[in-house]
Scaffold this motif. Sequence first.
Motif, PDB file in Angstrom:
ATOM      1  N   ARG A 183       1.119  -0.770  -0.578  1.00 31.54           N
ATOM      2  CA  ARG A 183      -0.127  -0.471   0.116  1.00 31.54           C
ATOM      3  C   ARG A 183       0.499   1.377   0.119  1.00 31.54           C
ATOM      4  NH1 ARG A 183      -6.000  -1.460   3.735  1.00 31.54           N
ATOM      5  NH2 ARG A 183      -5.953  -2.997   2.414  1.00 31.54           N
ATOM      6  N   ASP A 184       1.552   1.113  -1.296  1.00 31.63           N
ATOM      7  CA  ASP A 184       2.358   2.478  -1.098  1.00 31.63           C
ATOM      8  C   ASP A 184       3.377   2.830   0.057  1.00 31.63           C
ATOM      9  OD1 ASP A 184       2.156   3.472  -4.028  1.00 31.63           O
ATOM     10  OD2 ASP A 184       0.564   4.966  -3.072  1.00 31.63           O
ATOM     11  N   ASN A 185       3.537   1.816   1.069  1.00 34.70           N
ATOM     12  CA  ASN A 185       4.517   1.821   2.404  1.00 34.70           C
ATOM     13  C   ASN A 185       5.715   0.788   2.113  1.00 34.70           C
ATOM     14  OD1 ASN A 185       4.181   4.533   3.123  1.00 34.70           O
ATOM     15  ND2 ASN A 185       2.049   3.270   3.150  1.00 34.70           N
ATOM     16  N   TRP A 186       6.855   0.994   2.919  1.00 34.81           N
ATOM     17  CA  TRP A 186       7.629  -0.388   3.366  1.00 34.81           C
ATOM     18  C   TRP A 186       8.146  -0.571   4.365  1.00 34.81           C
ATOM     19  CZ3 TRP A 186      10.273  -2.346  -0.843  1.00 34.81           C
ATOM     20  CH2 TRP A 186      10.183  -2.182  -1.739  1.00 34.81           C
ATOM     21  N   TYR A 187       7.852  -1.908   4.977  1.00 32.23           N
ATOM     22  CA  TYR A 187       7.835  -2.688   5.825  1.00 32.23           C
ATOM     23  C   TYR A 187       8.717  -3.850   5.953  1.00 32.23           C
ATOM     24  CZ  TYR A 187       3.134  -0.808   6.204  1.00 32.23           C
ATOM     25  OH  TYR A 187       1.990   0.271   6.000  1.00 32.23           O
ATOM     26  N   LEU A 188       8.990  -4.034   7.339  1.00 33.06           N
ATOM     27  CA  LEU A 188      10.258  -4.583   7.644  1.00 33.06           C
ATOM     28  C   LEU A 188       9.858  -5.827   8.787  1.00 33.06           C
ATOM     29  CD1 LEU A 188      13.384  -5.952   7.530  1.00 33.06           C
ATOM     30  CD2 LEU A 188      13.460  -4.217   9.697  1.00 33.06           C
ATOM     31  N   ASP A 189       9.725  -7.661   7.809  1.00 34.50           N
ATOM     32  CA  ASP A 189       9.830  -8.670   8.579  1.00 34.50           C
ATOM     33  C   ASP A 189      10.739  -8.965   9.290  1.00 34.50           C
ATOM     34  OD1 ASP A 189       6.706  -8.710   7.531  1.00 34.50           O
ATOM     35  OD2 ASP A 189       7.605  -8.970   5.504  1.00 34.50           O
ATOM     36  N   GLU A 194      14.260 -10.133  20.980  1.00 32.34           N
ATOM     37  CA  GLU A 194      14.325 -10.207  22.607  1.00 32.34           C
ATOM     38  C   GLU A 194      12.385 -10.396  22.877  1.00 32.34           C
ATOM     39  OE1 GLU A 194      13.472  -5.803  25.922  1.00 32.34           O
ATOM     40  OE2 GLU A 194      14.193  -5.727  24.256  1.00 32.34           O
ATOM     41  N   ARG A 195      11.730  -9.852  22.105  1.00 30.76           N
ATOM     42  CA  ARG A 195      10.868 -10.982  22.396  1.00 30.76           C
ATOM     43  C   ARG A 195      10.355 -12.165  21.443  1.00 30.76           C
ATOM     44  NH1 ARG A 195      11.047  -5.397  21.655  1.00 30.76           N
ATOM     45  NH2 ARG A 195       9.772  -4.438  22.864  1.00 30.76           N
ATOM     46  N   ASN A 196      11.316 -12.903  21.093  1.00 30.41           N
ATOM     47  CA  ASN A 196      10.897 -14.522  20.681  1.00 30.41           C
ATOM     48  C   ASN A 196      10.458 -14.380  19.956  1.00 30.41           C
ATOM     49  OD1 ASN A 196      12.748 -16.633  20.308  1.00 30.41           O
ATOM     50  ND2 ASN A 196      11.775 -17.672  22.190  1.00 30.41           N
ATOM     51  N   ALA A 197       9.717 -13.223  18.917  1.00 29.64           N
ATOM     52  CA  ALA A 197       8.572 -13.866  18.363  1.00 29.64           C
ATOM     53  C   ALA A 197       8.986 -12.605  16.644  1.00 29.64           C
ATOM     54  CB  ALA A 197       7.756 -13.059  18.697  1.00 29.64           C
ATOM     55  N   LEU A 198       8.476 -13.701  15.391  1.00 29.58           N
ATOM     56  CA  LEU A 198       8.039 -12.730  14.552  1.00 29.58           C
ATOM     57  C   LEU A 198       7.575 -11.201  14.638  1.00 29.58           C
ATOM     58  CD1 LEU A 198       7.696 -15.157  11.587  1.00 29.58           C
ATOM     59  CD2 LEU A 198       9.303 -14.047  11.494  1.00 29.58           C
ATOM     60  N   ARG A 199       8.057 -10.599  14.075  1.00 28.73           N
ATOM     61  CA  ARG A 199       7.264  -8.961  14.199  1.00 28.73           C
ATOM     62  C   ARG A 199       7.160  -7.856  12.518  1.00 28.73           C
ATOM     63  NH1 ARG A 199       5.488 -10.604  18.057  1.00 28.73           N
ATOM     64  NH2 ARG A 199       5.475  -9.928  19.842  1.00 28.73           N
ATOM     65  N   SER A 200       6.647  -7.062  12.884  1.00 30.24           N
ATOM     66  CA  SER A 200       6.157  -6.669  11.388  1.00 30.24           C
ATOM     67  C   SER A 200       6.433  -5.558  11.974  1.00 30.24           C
ATOM     68  CB  SER A 200       5.703  -6.536  10.674  1.00 30.24           C
ATOM     69  OG  SER A 200       5.069  -8.479   9.865  1.00 30.24           O
ATOM     70  N   PHE A 201       7.851  -4.407  11.054  1.00 28.75           N
ATOM     71  CA  PHE A 201       7.956  -3.040  11.585  1.00 28.75           C
ATOM     72  C   PHE A 201       7.661  -2.267   9.865  1.00 28.75           C
ATOM     73  CE2 PHE A 201      10.435  -5.517  14.351  1.00 28.75           C
ATOM     74  CZ  PHE A 201      10.097  -4.785  15.207  1.00 28.75           C
ATOM     75  N   ALA A 202       7.203  -0.779  10.546  1.00 29.79           N
ATOM     76  CA  ALA A 202       6.979   0.305   9.117  1.00 29.79           C
ATOM     77  C   ALA A 202       8.266   1.080   9.301  1.00 29.79           C
ATOM     78  CB  ALA A 202       5.987   1.340   9.687  1.00 29.79           C
ATOM     79  N   VAL A 203       8.984   0.699   7.831  1.00 22.42           N
ATOM     80  CA  VAL A 203      10.089   1.203   7.775  1.00 22.42           C
ATOM     81  C   VAL A 203      10.534   2.932   8.407  1.00 22.42           C
ATOM     82  CG1 VAL A 203      12.354   1.027   6.375  1.00 22.42           C
ATOM     83  CG2 VAL A 203      11.653  -0.417   5.801  1.00 22.42           C
ATOM     84  N   ASP A 204       9.783   3.577   7.760  1.00 26.78           N
ATOM     85  CA  ASP A 204       9.036   4.904   8.120  1.00 26.78           C
ATOM     86  C   ASP A 204       8.983   5.257   9.198  1.00 26.78           C
ATOM     87  OD1 ASP A 204       6.136   5.659   8.707  1.00 26.78           O
ATOM     88  OD2 ASP A 204       6.409   3.706   7.341  1.00 26.78           O
ATOM     89  N   ARG A 205       9.171   4.191  10.382  1.00 23.93           N
ATOM     90  CA  ARG A 205       9.458   4.928  12.195  1.00 23.93           C
ATOM     91  C   ARG A 205      10.802   4.072  12.209  1.00 23.93           C
ATOM     92  NH1 ARG A 205       5.173   8.166  12.860  1.00 23.93           N
ATOM     93  NH2 ARG A 205       5.599   7.527  14.815  1.00 23.93           N
ATOM     94  N   ILE A 206      11.287   3.535  11.363  1.00 27.07           N
ATOM     95  CA  ILE A 206      13.076   3.289  11.919  1.00 27.07           C
ATOM     96  C   ILE A 206      13.866   3.769  11.766  1.00 27.07           C
ATOM     97  CG2 ILE A 206      14.685   1.393  10.850  1.00 27.07           C
ATOM     98  CD1 ILE A 206      12.414  -0.479  10.622  1.00 27.07           C
TER      99      ILE A 206
END
Length: 323
Positions: A183-189, A194-206
Amino acid sequence: MDKIERITALHRILQAARYPVTVKRLQEELGCSRATVYRDLAYLRDALMAPIEGDGEAGFRYQAGENERFELPGLWLSSEELYALLAAQQLLVRTGGGVLSGALAPLQKRIEGLLADHASVSQWPVERVRVIPHRGRKLDEASFRVVATTVLERRQLGFEYRARSTDERTRRLVSPQRITHYRDNWYLDAWDHERNALRSFAVDRIGQARALDAAATDVPDDQLNQHLASSYGIFSGEPKGWATIVFSAKAARWVADEQWHSRQQGRYLADGRYELKLPYSVSRELLMDILHYGADAEIVEPAVLREQAKSLLELALSNYARG
């Protein structure tokens, strides 16, 4: 047949020939004039360094032993393939907020050069490929490059993350798995250590992204797909349930052609309305998409999702009750 297609066909004919091929046969095979055959032979020999031998009387072929070794140089595509590639390249550049334009510039020039060469024009009108970004967010190019590098080089990544929902800042140490344009934005899977789990992060918030020397931990593809593609939206996770939405007969003309999720189930009802069922985990993105249809959409199940939508609509209505 255009020039690129003729050169490709000519190469294949000569590559397969055990004996010299006459100019007359080449004319018939390529569907062109005698003069065009000679021009294409000269281009193949002089510009592409093909090992052609022979003459106009005996015919032409590749030198013995070279026919299997010689190949056309890379990026030798038909005009239709080049058009599609150029359109895709423009899409990447214009939806990436300029992040990819530098990296793709050499490819763009190569494609435009090939198009201009076979179309006999000095410049290809790339402005005729129109891409309109929608609600794309500003992206820090330095952070994007670091993120993309760690994904491809399989290295761990450290960064500061500012959650959009709470505005909380946290430090993260992750093993990047995939980078996704959604949807016109980049995400990191990524695998959050630390949380020992899969997470998705909005790259513009990194922010303050740094590539680490430690090797990334690889998560098996089937586990990634199960977690990241099993539920609705970019922040999916394991499905908590299935949502059933009924759309009006008017909205059905759009919704019936839309792909909301790979596992969705849809059917027309007897009165022309359309029923859509799909799995979801985090409700916020699904609710936003349903409410986009306003009065043309109704959540039937589950009850908790229906109540959430009702509360959001009541809050929205309260904004107009004042004054």
